[in-house]
Scaffold this motif. Sequence first.
Motif, PDB file in Angstrom:
ATOM      1  N   CYS A 299      39.758  39.383  44.084  1.00  0.00           N
ATOM      2  CA  CYS A 299      39.918  39.144  42.646  1.00  0.00           C
ATOM      3  C   CYS A 299      39.913  37.653  42.311  1.00  0.00           C
ATOM      4  O   CYS A 299      39.595  37.269  41.184  1.00  0.00           O
ATOM      5  N   ALA A 300      40.252  36.817  43.272  1.00  0.00           N
ATOM      6  CA  ALA A 300      40.150  35.373  43.047  1.00  0.00           C
ATOM      7  C   ALA A 300      38.693  34.930  42.971  1.00  0.00           C
ATOM      8  O   ALA A 300      38.366  33.944  42.294  1.00  0.00           O
TER       9      ALA A 300
ATOM     10  N   HIS B 271      40.261  36.106  35.008  1.00  0.00           N
ATOM     11  CA  HIS B 271      41.165  36.588  36.061  1.00  0.00           C
ATOM     12  C   HIS B 271      42.271  37.453  35.466  1.00  0.00           C
ATOM     13  O   HIS B 271      42.603  38.519  36.013  1.00  0.00           O
TER      14      HIS B 271
ATOM     15  N   ARG C  62      40.920  27.532  39.452  1.00  0.00           N
ATOM     16  CA  ARG C  62      42.134  28.151  38.922  1.00  0.00           C
ATOM     17  C   ARG C  62      42.730  27.370  37.762  1.00  0.00           C
ATOM     18  O   ARG C  62      43.511  27.921  36.979  1.00  0.00           O
TER      19      ARG C  62
ATOM     20  N   TYR D 286      38.112  30.611  33.632  1.00  0.00           N
ATOM     21  CA  TYR D 286      38.442  31.336  34.858  1.00  0.00           C
ATOM     22  C   TYR D 286      39.758  32.086  34.698  1.00  0.00           C
ATOM     23  O   TYR D 286      39.876  33.263  35.070  1.00  0.00           O
TER      24      TYR D 286
END
Length: 238
Positions: free
Chosen positions: A176-177, A131, A122, A127
């Motif tokens: 979705c992560a 996302h 994250r 990423y």
Amino acid sequence: MATASVLMADAFEIQPCTPHRRVIRDEGAHAVIGVSVGNGCFSAGRLHDLARWGLEHFGRVDLVCADLYVAEMYEAFGYPPGEARRKAAKSLRGVRAKVRNAVTAAEPDGARLRRQPMSRFRADAAYQEIHRRLWRQLDEDDDFRALCDDLVGRFLSARGEAAEARQRAVCLEYVCAELPLFLDAPAILRLPSSLVCYHQRLPMAELPYGRGAGLRASRNQGRAIVTPAAPSHTANSK
């Protein structure tokens, strides 16, 4: 969707999702091996075998633990908040220990084999961009949103759960992560190509490889189903 033939490799069967993804598998640059929390398939022995198998067939390997939204998922499925947090913490401790032991046993110096929590990504710029793009498309593309909602409902139904609103919302966030790794792990991990490996089909993971969904995996991103080979196959796989 075209399906490539099953490839036999030592103790595991490898089924790439398309012929092009088979090319990525054959390149053997990198594999992401997904590890779920609370899934009995990921025993200590299985993780040791997967770690050794990954090193035998890929230049680099990441065992990635799906450690995001675990407490939220437990709570959405009926556990009180405090119990959900405790259950998530206990489950995460257990799977992290098994992954750590498997990695250390297979390659003590950690030159090619790493353990990674999903939460670590994250902070990565690639990423984050993938996302954001994913959620933007969910907000702007009604057809894509409907397809995702349908797939989440199927995922929950497969678990024997009623697809209530809270469960659907948390499940969508959880999925979705993880989806950025199915879309472009090479960009996130700074690698030429990557094959994401899991032991079964995941409905949401089909999206980046299908037609007309409005979501596409990068050309150097692959996905494969990796399962233990039958004993009779293992002896003849070399």
